[in-house]
Design a protein around this motif. Structure first.
Motif, short mmCIF file in Angstrom:
data_model
loop_
_atom_site.label_atom_id
_atom_site.label_comp_id
_atom_site.label_asym_id
_atom_site.label_seq_id
_atom_site.Cartn_x
_atom_site.Cartn_y
_atom_site.Cartn_z
N LEU A 1 28.13 88.40 58.41
CA LEU A 1 27.87 86.97 57.91
C LEU A 1 26.54 86.84 56.85
N VAL A 2 25.66 87.65 57.29
CA VAL A 2 24.27 87.39 56.46
C VAL A 2 24.56 88.31 55.39
N GLY A 3 25.03 89.49 55.45
CA GLY A 3 25.49 90.43 54.25
C GLY A 3 26.43 89.79 53.09
N PHE A 4 27.47 89.04 53.73
CA PHE A 4 28.52 88.24 52.79
C PHE A 4 27.61 87.29 51.79
N LEU A 5 27.15 86.38 52.74
CA LEU A 5 26.23 85.41 51.88
C LEU A 5 25.13 86.02 50.92
N LEU A 6 24.27 86.75 51.39
CA LEU A 6 23.46 87.42 50.49
C LEU A 6 24.06 88.03 49.35
N LEU B 1 21.61 99.92 57.99
CA LEU B 1 21.88 98.89 56.99
C LEU B 1 23.67 98.70 56.51
N LEU B 2 24.01 99.97 57.32
CA LEU B 2 25.64 99.94 56.83
C LEU B 2 26.39 98.55 56.92
N PRO B 3 26.51 97.99 58.03
CA PRO B 3 27.15 96.58 58.22
C PRO B 3 26.87 95.44 57.11
N TYR B 4 25.28 95.62 57.00
CA TYR B 4 25.08 94.70 55.76
C TYR B 4 25.20 94.98 54.43
N ALA C 1 28.38 93.84 49.55
CA ALA C 1 29.10 94.11 48.50
C ALA C 1 30.47 93.19 48.43
N ALA C 2 30.96 93.03 49.83
CA ALA C 2 32.16 91.86 49.88
C ALA C 2 31.76 90.79 49.33
N GLY C 3 30.76 90.18 49.80
CA GLY C 3 30.24 88.84 49.28
C GLY C 3 30.12 88.58 47.71
#
Length: 269
Positions: free
Chosen positions: A81-86, A217-220, A225-227
């Motif tokens: 969620l955090v990585g996607f939004l960022l 950092l991997l999941p983030y 990249a997806a976001g």
């Protein structure tokens, strides 16, 4: 393919980024064959690119991000969620600050900080900005494969690179062909088209290096990249593919692109 598996992940990411850049150059090279392209065909190809990116964002990036987070003892959905939004926020800030112009628009519709830069430069910067997350996604995927974690694999990273390469073909055309139609020389139009993707090998190497050095950092990074890629699809590819009256064809192209990328990822990953 055994020789590729023995390579350092950084080199794998560089080669994969070079491949996606090369496919963009192939698309841009269409200016040597014709001065214009059938608008329906281009819209279908842009829709196809959108479908590939949507599927890659889920199957190759978000889903592995969730699984990797669980393997690392996390909640699963939190880092995703955090990585996607960022990722989306980062692209939005780039849109606000970097001067650029989307293909097919007039100069007074340029986005970002006001500048006196030429139309050619602004067109290249628009695609370059949106190619950064694609290169990053490829690099992070190869870095994740090196981690040895169950949720990431080399074959999945290769499938992602192939998918992004496929969707880069119409992007190269979308930059180079309008320039050629406006009277730009063949070589200059080609040069600008391929130049828009030169950032992908660089972003791929940086992405792979970052997640190899800092494993948590991997999941983030995958979700980031997806976001960023979903932002590109919604903000650029879908509107551009449907603004010339070919909505249904472009939508079918999107469905086809999603299906192809899903099959690639599930069968290879």
């Amino acid at each position: 393919m055994a020789w590729f598996e023995r390579l350092d992940p950084i080199l794998q990411a560089l080669l994969a980024g070079g491949f996606t850049w090369g496919v963009t150059a192939v698309g841009a090279a269409s200016v040597f064959l014709t001065r214009s392209m059938n608008r329906r065909l281009l819209d279908v190809m842009l829709g196809f690119a959108a479908g590939v990116m949507i599927a890659a964002s889920f199957w190759s990036l978000l889903l592995p991000a969730i699984e990797l987070s669980r393997e690392l003892g996390g909640t699963g959905w939190g880092p995703a969620l955090v990585g996607f939004l960022l990722g989306g926020v980062a692209l939005r800030l780039g849109d606000l600050w970097l001067p650029h112009l989307h293909p097919g628009l007039a100069m007074d519709q340029a986005e970002g900080v006001k500048t006196l830069w030429k139309r050619t430069t602004l067109l290249v910067l628009a695609i370059t900005l949106h190619n950064i997350p694609e290169g990053l996604a490829v690099g992070v995927a190869f870095g994740a494969a090196e981690s040895g974690m169950e949720a990431a694999s080399l074959s999945a990273a290769i499938a992602l690179a192939v998918g992004i390469g496929l969707q880069n073909l119409p992007e190269g055309i979308a930059v180079a062909m309008p320039l050629r139609g406006e009277g730009t020389g063949r070589f200059q139009a080609f040069w600008c088209g391929q130049l828009s993707a030169v950032v992908e090998p660089v972003a791929a190497v940086l992405g792979a290096a970052a997640v190899m050095v800092v494993r948590p950092l991997l999941p983030y990074a995958l979700a980031f990249a997806a976001g960023a890629m979903i932002y590109v699809v919604v903000e650029e590819l879908v509107p551009e593919s449907q603004q010339h009256g070919n909505d249904d064809l472009a939508t079918l192209g999107t469905m086809a692109g999603f299906a192809v990328m899903m099959v690639l990822d599930v069968s290879l990953g």
